[in-house]
Motif scaffolding. Structure first.
Motif, PDB file in Angstrom:
ATOM      1  N   UNK A 218       0.812  -1.223   0.000  1.00  0.00           N
ATOM      2  CA  UNK A 218       0.000   0.000   0.000  1.00  0.00           C
ATOM      3  C   UNK A 218       0.844   1.272   0.000  1.00  0.00           C
ATOM      4  N   UNK A 219       1.821   1.363   0.900  1.00  0.00           N
ATOM      5  CA  UNK A 219       2.581   2.620   1.005  1.00  0.00           C
ATOM      6  C   UNK A 219       3.421   2.906  -0.226  1.00  0.00           C
ATOM      7  N   UNK A 220       4.198   1.939  -0.738  1.00  0.00           N
ATOM      8  CA  UNK A 220       4.913   2.232  -1.988  1.00  0.00           C
ATOM      9  C   UNK A 220       3.965   2.534  -3.143  1.00  0.00           C
ATOM     10  N   UNK A 221       2.817   1.887  -3.170  1.00  0.00           N
ATOM     11  CA  UNK A 221       1.843   2.164  -4.223  1.00  0.00           C
ATOM     12  C   UNK A 221       1.359   3.604  -4.148  1.00  0.00           C
ATOM     13  N   UNK A 222       1.082   4.065  -2.939  1.00  0.00           N
ATOM     14  CA  UNK A 222       0.610   5.436  -2.762  1.00  0.00           C
ATOM     15  C   UNK A 222       1.674   6.439  -3.199  1.00  0.00           C
ATOM     16  N   UNK A 223       2.916   6.181  -2.834  1.00  0.00           N
ATOM     17  CA  UNK A 223       4.010   7.072  -3.239  1.00  0.00           C
ATOM     18  C   UNK A 223       4.118   7.120  -4.753  1.00  0.00           C
ATOM     19  N   UNK A 224       4.044   5.968  -5.405  1.00  0.00           N
ATOM     20  CA  UNK A 224       4.145   5.929  -6.859  1.00  0.00           C
ATOM     21  C   UNK A 224       2.997   6.697  -7.508  1.00  0.00           C
ATOM     22  N   UNK A 225       1.781   6.491  -7.020  1.00  0.00           N
ATOM     23  CA  UNK A 225       0.636   7.187  -7.590  1.00  0.00           C
ATOM     24  C   UNK A 225       0.738   8.692  -7.440  1.00  0.00           C
ATOM     25  N   UNK A 226       1.165   9.154  -6.275  1.00  0.00           N
ATOM     26  CA  UNK A 226       1.311  10.587  -6.055  1.00  0.00           C
ATOM     27  C   UNK A 226       2.409  11.178  -6.927  1.00  0.00           C
ATOM     28  N   UNK A 227       3.520  10.469  -7.061  1.00  0.00           N
ATOM     29  CA  UNK A 227       4.639  10.983  -7.872  1.00  0.00           C
ATOM     30  C   UNK A 227       4.241  11.072  -9.344  1.00  0.00           C
ATOM     31  N   UNK A 228       3.622  10.021  -9.864  1.00  0.00           N
ATOM     32  CA  UNK A 228       3.248  10.015 -11.288  1.00  0.00           C
ATOM     33  C   UNK A 228       2.247  11.121 -11.589  1.00  0.00           C
ATOM     34  N   UNK A 229       1.198  11.213 -10.780  1.00  0.00           N
ATOM     35  CA  UNK A 229       0.166  12.232 -11.043  1.00  0.00           C
ATOM     36  C   UNK A 229       0.723  13.645 -10.864  1.00  0.00           C
ATOM     37  N   UNK A 230       1.627  13.827  -9.899  1.00  0.00           N
ATOM     38  CA  UNK A 230       2.197  15.154  -9.649  1.00  0.00           C
ATOM     39  C   UNK A 230       3.101  15.596 -10.789  1.00  0.00           C
ATOM     40  N   UNK A 231       3.954  14.706 -11.251  1.00  0.00           N
ATOM     41  CA  UNK A 231       4.868  15.065 -12.348  1.00  0.00           C
ATOM     42  C   UNK A 231       4.077  15.379 -13.618  1.00  0.00           C
ATOM     43  N   UNK A 232       3.094  14.560 -13.916  1.00  0.00           N
ATOM     44  CA  UNK A 232       2.289  14.807 -15.118  1.00  0.00           C
ATOM     45  C   UNK A 232       1.516  16.115 -15.007  1.00  0.00           C
ATOM     46  N   UNK A 233       0.997  16.403 -13.823  1.00  0.00           N
ATOM     47  CA  UNK A 233       0.260  17.650 -13.628  1.00  0.00           C
ATOM     48  C   UNK A 233       1.163  18.860 -13.838  1.00  0.00           C
ATOM     49  N   UNK A 234       2.393  18.776 -13.341  1.00  0.00           N
ATOM     50  CA  UNK A 234       3.329  19.879 -13.533  1.00  0.00           C
ATOM     51  C   UNK A 234       3.720  20.063 -14.984  1.00  0.00           C
ATOM     52  N   UNK A 235       3.926  18.947 -15.702  1.00  0.00           N
ATOM     53  CA  UNK A 235       4.386  19.036 -17.083  1.00  0.00           C
ATOM     54  C   UNK A 235       3.305  19.541 -18.035  1.00  0.00           C
ATOM     55  N   UNK A 236       2.037  19.170 -17.797  1.00  0.00           N
ATOM     56  CA  UNK A 236       0.993  19.559 -18.747  1.00  0.00           C
ATOM     57  C   UNK A 236       0.726  21.062 -18.715  1.00  0.00           C
ATOM     58  N   UNK A 237       1.218  21.779 -17.704  1.00  0.00           N
ATOM     59  CA  UNK A 237       1.058  23.234 -17.692  1.00  0.00           C
ATOM     60  C   UNK A 237       2.075  23.923 -18.597  1.00  0.00           C
ATOM     61  N   UNK A 238       3.015  23.152 -19.099  1.00  0.00           N
ATOM     62  CA  UNK A 238       3.901  23.595 -20.185  1.00  0.00           C
ATOM     63  C   UNK A 238       4.593  24.921 -19.873  1.00  0.00           C
ATOM     64  N   UNK A 239       5.221  24.963 -18.715  1.00  0.00           N
ATOM     65  CA  UNK A 239       6.026  26.126 -18.355  1.00  0.00           C
ATOM     66  C   UNK A 239       7.479  25.695 -18.228  1.00  0.00           C
ATOM     67  N   UNK A 240       8.370  26.491 -18.814  1.00  0.00           N
ATOM     68  CA  UNK A 240       9.798  26.194 -18.714  1.00  0.00           C
ATOM     69  C   UNK A 240      10.480  27.092 -17.691  1.00  0.00           C
ATOM     70  N   UNK A 241       9.698  27.983 -17.085  1.00  0.00           N
ATOM     71  CA  UNK A 241      10.254  28.814 -16.018  1.00  0.00           C
ATOM     72  C   UNK A 241      10.412  27.957 -14.765  1.00  0.00           C
ATOM     73  N   UNK A 242      11.601  27.891 -14.164  1.00  0.00           N
ATOM     74  CA  UNK A 242      11.801  26.998 -13.017  1.00  0.00           C
ATOM     75  C   UNK A 242      10.891  27.321 -11.849  1.00  0.00           C
ATOM     76  N   UNK A 243      10.619  28.598 -11.604  1.00  0.00           N
ATOM     77  CA  UNK A 243       9.745  28.955 -10.497  1.00  0.00           C
ATOM     78  C   UNK A 243       8.308  28.500 -10.752  1.00  0.00           C
ATOM     79  N   UNK A 244       7.820  28.755 -11.953  1.00  0.00           N
ATOM     80  CA  UNK A 244       6.452  28.360 -12.272  1.00  0.00           C
ATOM     81  C   UNK A 244       6.309  26.835 -12.320  1.00  0.00           C
ATOM     82  N   UNK A 245       7.293  26.164 -12.898  1.00  0.00           N
ATOM     83  CA  UNK A 245       7.243  24.708 -12.948  1.00  0.00           C
ATOM     84  C   UNK A 245       7.251  24.112 -11.543  1.00  0.00           C
ATOM     85  N   UNK A 246       8.062  24.693 -10.655  1.00  0.00           N
ATOM     86  CA  UNK A 246       8.091  24.225  -9.263  1.00  0.00           C
ATOM     87  C   UNK A 246       6.750  24.458  -8.581  1.00  0.00           C
TER      88      UNK A 246
END
Length: 333
Positions: A218-246
């Protein structure tokens, strides 16, 4: 001479002879094989976000389908609006300002991702739609309203602080009320809540538990799900500014944390709606009577984004406190 009395024989019941039946007994009907019951698609013993179970290949279909659909819908609707506005109003295709019609197209394309996420998870993942909203409990509109009120106050307070320390970063400088302003306000009020809810259903309701289903623990699964969804959410906003991407990445991580803590999407939907709606309304009012300008290029972010990042973290802390109080009250009751 002794004579013996002769008594008549007692009457006897008539006997009937039954001929043996020539028909053989009917053979027993063959047993119909019964398929074993399909395992439940959700496991209530696991945390929300890692509570779904599905075959390993299903997330490999669901996640790309949702991402592709999001980009295709947005591109198609925006192109349609550009053609309409160029034909009717002579809009320059190089004009990057967001008109009311352009905002409508963008918001509706993202709002559509909510139903599409539910449909994909139901048809491919065999997941009941209620399980995407909250699990094991039911989604509560009252809880959503409470969170929306608290988060609205938090976002407005952050904007007040920003206006004091870095007024240029807020863009709240040129107030005007024109037809374009009214159009932006109407579209924002009617469709921004749908846009924010659609994104939450897609990223936190579907993608996060779909990715987590790849791991059994359960715990590793939760970490994986949060990481995948978070990275994809950040990337789809299509910002190359480090502050905005962060900022976008941290925003996605905080929304995922809210969903896990509260075991549902009420808190992340409420924060996403409050944040986007307040920013869109104020942006329309202070756009000088023109369309909105959203620039995510390099240099548009800066250290002032730390204020908004702190707001995201404070919102997570607020959810943790409120959910802890609610759980304690339920135990007492």
């Amino acid at each position: 001479m002794n004579t013996a009395a002769t008594l008549p024989d007692p009457p006897t019941a008539p006997t009937t002879s039954v001929a043996p039946s020539s028909a053989a007994p009917a053979p027993a009907a063959p047993a119909v094989p019964v398929a074993p019951p399909r395992p439940e698609s959700a496991d209530d013993s696991r945390p929300f976000g890692a509570h779904l179970r599905m075959s390993w290949w299903k997330p490999l279909v669901i996640i790309p389908v949702l991402l592709i659909a999001m980009f295709v819908l947005q591109i198609v609707l925006v192109l349609v609006v550009m053609i309409i506005e160029a034909a009717l109003f002579g809009r320059d295709p190089r004009d990057l300002t967001i008109s009311p019609l352009m905002m409508l197209a963008t918001n509706l394309s993202l709002a559509a991702m909510g139903p599409l996420a539910v449909l994909a998870m139901a048809l491919i993942g065999r997941v009941p739609w209620r399980r995407l909203l909250a699990s094991p409990r039911r989604m509560s509109l009252r809880r959503t309203g409470v969170y929306a009120a608290a988060f609205s106050a938090l976002v407005l307070a952050a904007l007040g602080v920003m206006q004091l320390i870095a007024p240029a970063s807020t863009g709240l400088t040129s107030f005007a009320l024109t037809g374009t302003t009214v159009g932006l306000l109407v579209v924002a009020l009617l469709t921004t809540p749908l846009q924010a809810a659609g994104e939450e259903l897609m990223f936190r309701g579907a993608i996060m538990p779909a990715a987590a289903s790849w791991v059994r623990a359960a715990k590793p699964a939760l970490v994986l799900g949060m990481v995948v969804s978070t990275i994809l959410f950040g990337l789809v906003h299509m910002s190359v500014d480090p502050w905005l991407l962060s900022y976008y990445t941290l925003f996605g991580l905080c929304m995922a944390a809210m969903a896990v803590i509260s075991r549902g999407l009420e808190a992340p939907i409420a924060f996403h709606v409050s944040n986007n709606l307040i920013l869109m309304v104020l942006g329309a009012l202070f756009a000088g009577g023109e369309g909105l300008v959203i620039d995510r290029s390099v240099g548009m972010g800066g250290p002032f984004m730390l204020v908004f990042m702190v707001v995201d973290v404070l919102a997570v802390a607020l959810v943790w406190l409120l959910e802890r109080r609610r759980t304690a009250a339920e135990v007492v009751a």
